[in-house]
Design an enzyme around this catalytic site. Structure first.
Site, PDB file in Angstrom:
ATOM      1  N   GLU A 227       3.148  -0.767   2.355  1.00 20.53           N
ATOM      2  CA  GLU A 227       1.818  -1.032   1.540  1.00 20.53           C
ATOM      3  C   GLU A 227       2.243  -0.121   1.019  1.00 20.53           C
ATOM      4  OE1 GLU A 227      -2.453   0.593   0.727  1.00 20.53           O
ATOM      5  OE2 GLU A 227      -1.997   0.008   3.057  1.00 20.53           O
ATOM      6  N   CYS A 264      -5.533   2.554  -2.780  1.00 16.68           N
ATOM      7  CA  CYS A 264      -5.054   1.664  -3.099  1.00 16.68           C
ATOM      8  C   CYS A 264      -5.834  -0.240  -2.872  1.00 16.68           C
ATOM      9  CB  CYS A 264      -3.483   1.220  -1.869  1.00 16.68           C
ATOM     10  SG  CYS A 264      -4.824   0.892  -0.491  1.00 16.68           S
TER      11      CYS A 264
END
Length: 478
Positions: A227, A264
């Site tokens: 990620e 994020c």
């Protein structure tokens, strides 16, 4: 640690991991629950140490510890129930013409030793005992973790809790290892070690891409489930802007500054159709962000990079304080590639589009993202439908009239997205589906029943859901 000692430690941990044989699901489940108990037993000292290292508040860390323990329990329940192995059985048809049909049985089995890179912004839930570690252990894989240098004492405490769980559960010690070295060099060595079969990573695009390249260059390439950040565009459609501008402005300012913008899923882009309404929204958001109290970022390095990126975009800054608001138009945005990069911290960029057609054009220009958000009313439905059709090819999760920060840990969650948000859009790092990253299919043809995994035998001893001759059932094979 010198190079020789670093290599010796890595080899020792991965030699033990390579010998690890996954115990039965019931034992693995008890092991995961025991890890949670050991983490809880660290008590207030864990929160104190973690707060000192990260500047995150104790309430936030208490919630994160609960999330960490709960996701361990969630995976424990998943493997206790057992159907995740996706057992498929097609029985033989010896009288089939022109050739007999063999007996074929398929199941998901552990991929092998997994290297996990802990994240900076979630020192518990995406760290030593975080989702990557939990899902890999649940799948039956041993794990070797490279801790993040931003919270070494926290990592050591949690690593100790896992080791205590290993000892008290009777699990082979090869199940878990924590590297004492936290350098870039040890990370590369972990990826390149021949015993490692997969990598879990949460961090920057640059870091994730470097690991992808290192894994691809191996004699035996391995998957890297990375990620790597996201800009999480938030679209404000005209009628929603006209009817609930103040509410949207407040929610946006809160989302941008949550956790000092170090999520994020922070909305890094905002897009709307230019006009008086969007100008007023911009003024309101800017005012709210300027009044937010400044927060301390996770590390000096993260703080320095945030300040550097803001200075490089100084001409676009319209308001600053505890949060920073930047503005531009679509033409400028398309011509300034640096504006497309993630700014990790409490800042967001408003992209003013001249028309609904330009709003759609902006959506088409987006690279892969973790999330996208639509703020829309019933009167915006035609435009929302067009945007949703584009966004579903660009992102992993689409939010309706909400905000992307706050990722629910549940079986239906998908926390992933097309490249460059992640390395593989098919997988999630949150929720029970995360276990699928660390398993591979194995197929057995005409195999003696006594040598089959228990989940593939005729008698359904575990009472799991299986696909038998094309039908989903819990019945025994007759």
């Amino acid at each position: 640690m010198d190079q020789k000692a670093m290599t010796a430690e890595l080899n020792e941990l991965l030699t033990a991991a390579a010998k690890y044989q996954a115990p039965a699901a019931t034992e693995r489940s008890a092991f995961l629950r025991k890890i949670g108990e050991e983490i809880d037993a660290l008590g207030e000292e864990l929160l104190t140490v973690c707060a000192e290292e990260t500047a995150l508040g104790r309430d936030r860390l208490a919630g994160e510890r609960a999330r960490t323990v709960n996701q361990l329990r969630m995976f424990a329940s998943l493997i206790e129930e057992g159907s995740w192995v996706n057992a498929r059985i097609d029985t033989a048809q010896l009288d089939r013409k022109p050739v007999p049909k063999p007996d074929v049985r398929r199941i998901l089995e552990p991929l092998g030793p997994v290297g996990v890179f802990a994240a900076s912004n979630f020192p518990l839930a995406f760290s030593v005992a975080g989702g990557d570690t939990a899902s890999a252990l649940a799948a039956g894989c041993p794990v070797v973790v490279k801790a993040h240098p931003g919270h070494p004492r926290t990592s050591a405490m949690v690593g100790g809790a896992i080791k205590s769980a290993v000892a008290s559960s009777g699990i082979d010690k090869g199940a878990f290892g924590l590297l004492s070295d936290q350098s870039i060099e040890i990370g590369v060595a972990l990826v390149q070690h021949p015993a490692v079969k997969a990598i879990g990573f949460t961090g920057s695009f640059g870091g994730g891409k470097a690991l992808l390249d290192a894994a691809a260059a191996r004699e035996e390439p391995i998957p890297v489930f990375a990620e790597m950040g996201s800009l999480n565009p938030l679209f404000i459609l005209p009628h929603a802007l006209a009817t609930r501008r103040d509410k949207i402005a407040q929610g946006l300012a809160d989302s941008v500054t949550l956790g000092v913008g170090q999520f994020c899923t922070k909305p890094g882009f905002v897009a709307g159709v230019a006009g008086d309404g969007l100008k007023t929204l911009a003024d309101e958001v800017g005012d709210l962000l300027s009044k937010k109290p400044p927060g301390q970022m996770l590390t000096e390095g993260i703080s320095a990079r945030f300040k550097k990126l803001i200075e490089e975009r100084r001409s676009f800054v319209s308001a600053e304080g505890g949060g920073i608001f930047l503005e531009t138009d679509l033409k400028t945005f398309l011509g300034e590639p640096e504006l497309h990069e993630e700014v990790f911290g409490p800042a967001t960029l408003l992209v003013k589009c001249s028309s609904e057609a330009d709003l759609i054009a902006f959506a088409k220009e987006l690279k892969g993202q973790l999330t996208a958000t639509l703020h829309a009313d019933e009167e915006d439905m035609e435009l929302a439908s067009k945007l949703a059709e584009i966004l579903r090819t660009k992102v992993g999760r689409i939010i309706w009239n909400g905000y992307p920060t706050g990722v629910e840990v549940c079986p239906a969650m998908h926390h992933g997205g097309p490249y460059p948000a992640t390395s593989d859009a098919r997988f999630t790092s949150v929720g029970t589906a995360a276990i699928e990253r660390f398993a591979r299919p194995s197929c057995y043809q005409n195999f003696p029943e006594g040598l089959l995994p228990v989940e593939l035998r005729n008698k359904n001893e575990r009472n799991i859901w299986r696909t038998v001759n094309g039908e989903l059932t819990k019945e025994d094979v007759r």
